[in-house]
Every structure is written in structure tokens, then in C-alpha cells.
Design a protein around this motif. Structure first.
Motif, PDB file in Angstrom:
ATOM      1  N   GLY A 139       0.836  -1.207   0.000  1.00  8.61           N
ATOM      2  CA  GLY A 139       0.000   0.000   0.000  1.00  8.61           C
ATOM      3  C   GLY A 139       0.867   1.251   0.000  1.00  8.61           C
ATOM      4  O   GLY A 139       2.091   1.179  -0.120  1.00  8.61           O
ATOM      5  N   ARG A 140       0.213   2.404   0.123  1.00  7.07           N
ATOM      6  CA  ARG A 140       0.945   3.672   0.050  1.00  7.07           C
ATOM      7  C   ARG A 140       0.574   4.596   1.200  1.00  7.07           C
ATOM      8  O   ARG A 140      -0.603   4.693   1.575  1.00  7.07           O
ATOM      9  CB  ARG A 140       0.604   4.412  -1.249  1.00  7.07           C
ATOM     10  N   LEU A 178      10.778  14.980   5.552  1.00  8.63           N
ATOM     11  CA  LEU A 178      11.392  13.810   4.912  1.00  8.63           C
ATOM     12  C   LEU A 178      12.263  13.027   5.902  1.00  8.63           C
ATOM     13  O   LEU A 178      12.254  11.791   5.930  1.00  8.63           O
ATOM     14  CB  LEU A 178      12.218  14.280   3.711  1.00  8.63           C
ATOM     15  N   GLU A 179      12.979  13.757   6.737  1.00 10.85           N
ATOM     16  CA  GLU A 179      13.815  13.075   7.745  1.00 10.85           C
ATOM     17  C   GLU A 179      12.936  12.306   8.723  1.00 10.85           C
ATOM     18  O   GLU A 179      13.243  11.179   9.116  1.00 10.85           O
ATOM     19  CB  GLU A 179      14.650  14.102   8.533  1.00 10.85           C
ATOM     20  N   LEU A 180      11.806  12.917   9.110  1.00  9.22           N
ATOM     21  CA  LEU A 180      10.901  12.255  10.069  1.00  9.22           C
ATOM     22  C   LEU A 180      10.312  10.984   9.465  1.00  9.22           C
ATOM     23  O   LEU A 180      10.202   9.948  10.129  1.00  9.22           O
ATOM     24  CB  LEU A 180       9.795  13.224  10.506  1.00  9.22           C
ATOM     25  N   VAL A 181       9.950  11.072   8.178  1.00  5.66           N
ATOM     26  CA  VAL A 181       9.393   9.903   7.474  1.00  5.66           C
ATOM     27  C   VAL A 181      10.409   8.758   7.495  1.00  5.66           C
ATOM     28  O   VAL A 181      10.080   7.599   7.799  1.00  5.66           O
ATOM     29  CB  VAL A 181       9.028  10.306   6.022  1.00  5.66           C
ATOM     30  N   PRO A 188      10.417   6.426   1.367  1.00  2.00           N
ATOM     31  CA  PRO A 188       9.877   7.320   0.330  1.00  2.00           C
ATOM     32  C   PRO A 188      10.214   6.787  -1.049  1.00  2.00           C
ATOM     33  O   PRO A 188      11.366   6.446  -1.319  1.00  2.00           O
ATOM     34  CB  PRO A 188      10.595   8.648   0.598  1.00  2.00           C
ATOM     35  N   ILE A 189       9.191   6.691  -1.928  1.00  2.60           N
ATOM     36  CA  ILE A 189       9.474   6.222  -3.287  1.00  2.60           C
ATOM     37  C   ILE A 189       9.309   7.344  -4.308  1.00  2.60           C
ATOM     38  O   ILE A 189       9.789   7.239  -5.413  1.00  2.60           O
ATOM     39  CB  ILE A 189       8.599   5.004  -3.678  1.00  2.60           C
ATOM     40  N   ILE A 202       5.008  13.569  -0.545  1.00  3.48           N
ATOM     41  CA  ILE A 202       5.773  12.344  -0.255  1.00  3.48           C
ATOM     42  C   ILE A 202       4.872  11.125  -0.461  1.00  3.48           C
ATOM     43  O   ILE A 202       3.800  11.028   0.127  1.00  3.48           O
ATOM     44  CB  ILE A 202       6.311  12.354   1.196  1.00  3.48           C
ATOM     45  N   GLU A 203       5.344  10.228  -1.315  1.00  3.03           N
ATOM     46  CA  GLU A 203       4.671   8.928  -1.463  1.00  3.03           C
ATOM     47  C   GLU A 203       5.630   7.906  -0.868  1.00  3.03           C
ATOM     48  O   GLU A 203       6.790   7.810  -1.284  1.00  3.03           O
ATOM     49  CB  GLU A 203       4.419   8.641  -2.957  1.00  3.03           C
TER      50      GLU A 203
END
Ligand SMILES: C[S@@+](CC[C@H](N)C(=O)[O-])C[C@H]1O[C@@H](n2cnc3c(N)ncnc32)[C@H](O)[C@@H]1O
Length: 205
Positions: A139-140, A178-181, A188-189, A202-203
Motif C-alpha cells: 500500500g501507500r 522527509l527526515e521524520l518519514v 519514500p518512493i 511524499i509517497e
């Protein structure tokens, strides 16, 4: 005054300001956020969890055929979201819930969406870990977030004004989404930065 608010304090702040949130949405529209929402939500499919749905600003952009569950901690924000869903003819399952402790089984949704919220969660990594947990394998997780600008001057300004800004609604505008993700273990893709590097699409999986 500390700006490290608890979830209960955030809930109170949003309950108190829900009726004024439409003004903030207009500011967001002015700077092009509506277009970013539309772009992000094109990628949604299947069963969807929208985390911290607020007043439902994303609802007009969901593709047909999605089965949507929406959660938030603020009943006042959610009441506005319910009215919006009704106007749009959307049958959404609303639940008051803390993003940091989602009451859903593992791998329950095809898509998890959260927009303009990583700045506000008291523990953003906990919330992102929960999104990862409830998203099925394959999933995403789709995020539209704002953070510290990659423009030196703007970023510096955000640092200097961080406390004053966060005092209002608990929005820490110099976080690095982005860093938290990545710290939350999401992968991240596809990512895209716009508006002086402030906004991130962000996906992730
Ligand atoms: C800036 S608004 C964004 C609303 C919406 N996602 C949007 O894009 O317009 C932040 C929202 O996050 C919600 N929120 C903050 N912390 C939360 C938490 N821990 N759990 C669930 N909702 C939360 C607030 O109640 C508020 O509705």
C-alpha cells in the motif's frame, strides 16, 4: 511558555479555532496548496485512512470509488469535515482518534493520507509509525507536508520565529518532514519539493 503541547492541548486549540480555519484554507489556496492536494490524492486507491482530516479540505479531491475513514482529535474540526462530506455526497466513516495510537489492526488500509499535520503532531515519529503499521504491504502512505525551507534566508527566519509561530496552533514549521518519514521506517518512493522548498509531496511505502 513551552510550545511542546500535549495532544489534549492541541485538541483544545483546534476546537477553539475550528470556526476560523476556513480563513487559513483560503491562505493555503492562495499559495497553491489546493493544486498540491489534488496532485497527491490522484494516487489514492481502495480503502483509505485520512489521519488528522481537520475540516476535510482534501475531501473534494478523492477519486470515485474510495472507501474513506477519517480521524482527528478535534470534534469541532471534525464537525466541519462532516458537513463538507455531506455536501459532497461522500459517505465517510468519521472517528475521533489520536494519530499516535490508531485503533485499527495492522495492514488494514490500502492507502493512508495525512496532510499538513507532521508539523503539529506532538510526536510525529509515533504518528508516522502508526501510519506505516496500518497500511497494508504494497500500500501507500501519501503525505503533503510543510517544513523548513531549503532557502537559507527563509529557513533562518523560520528558525528565529519557531516559538512564536508554534504558540498559536502548535505548528512547528521548521521540522524536516522527509527526515521524520525516514526515521519512522517509511521508505519514500516519490518525493517533490515546492514553494521555496517548504512543501513536500511524499509517497512512501
Ligand atoms: C493544520 S490542521 C490540518 C488539517 C488537514 N489535514 C488539512 O490538510 O487541512 C492539523 C489537524 O491535525 C489534528 N491533529 C493534531 N494532532 C493530532 C493527533 N495527535 N491526532 C489526530 N489529529 C491531530 C488537529 O486537530 C487538526 O485538525
Amino acid at each position: 511558555m513551552s510550545t511542546d503541547f500535549t495532544t489534549e492541548e492541541i485538541k483544545q486549540k483546534y476546537d477553539e479555532s475550528a470556526s476560523k480555519y476556513a480563513l487559513m484554507e483560503r491562505v493555503q489556496e492562495f499559495i497553491g496548496v489546493r493544486r498540491l492536494r489534488r496532485r497527491l490524492l490522484r494516487r489514492v486507491s481502495g480503502t483509505v485512512l485520512e489521519v488528522a482530516c481537520g475540516t476535510g479540505a482534501n475531501f473534494p479531491y478523492y477519486p470515485d470509488g474510495c472507501e474513506i475513514t477519517a480521524v482527528d482529535v478535534s470534534p469541532e474540526m471534525m464537525d466541519i469535515a462532516k458537513q463538507r462530506a455531506e455536501k459532497l455526497g461522500l459517505d465517510i466513516d468519521f472517528q475521533l482518534m489520536d494519530a499516535e495510537t490508531l485503533a485499527f489492526p495492522d495492514e488494514h488500509f490500502d492507502t493512508v493520507v495525512s496532510t499538513l499535520t507532521v508539523c503539529t503532531y506532538p510526536d510525529p515519529i509515533a504518528a508516522l509509525c502508526e501510519m506505516e503499521r496500518v497500511c497494508r504491504e504494497g500500500g501507500r502512505v501519501l503525505l503533503l507536508e510543510h517544513g523548513r525551507s531549503d532557502n537559507r534566508l527563509v529557513g533562518r527566519f523560520q528558525d528565529v520565529r519557531e516559538q512564536a509561530h508554534a504558540k498559536q496552533l502548535g505548528c512547528h514549521w521548521n521540522r524536516e518532514p522527509l527526515e521524520l518519514v525516514e526515521q519512522a521506517g517509511l521508505c519514500p518512493i516519490a518525493t517533490r519539493r515546492t514553494f521555496l522548498g517548504i512543501f513536500h509531496e511524499i509517497e512512501a511505502k
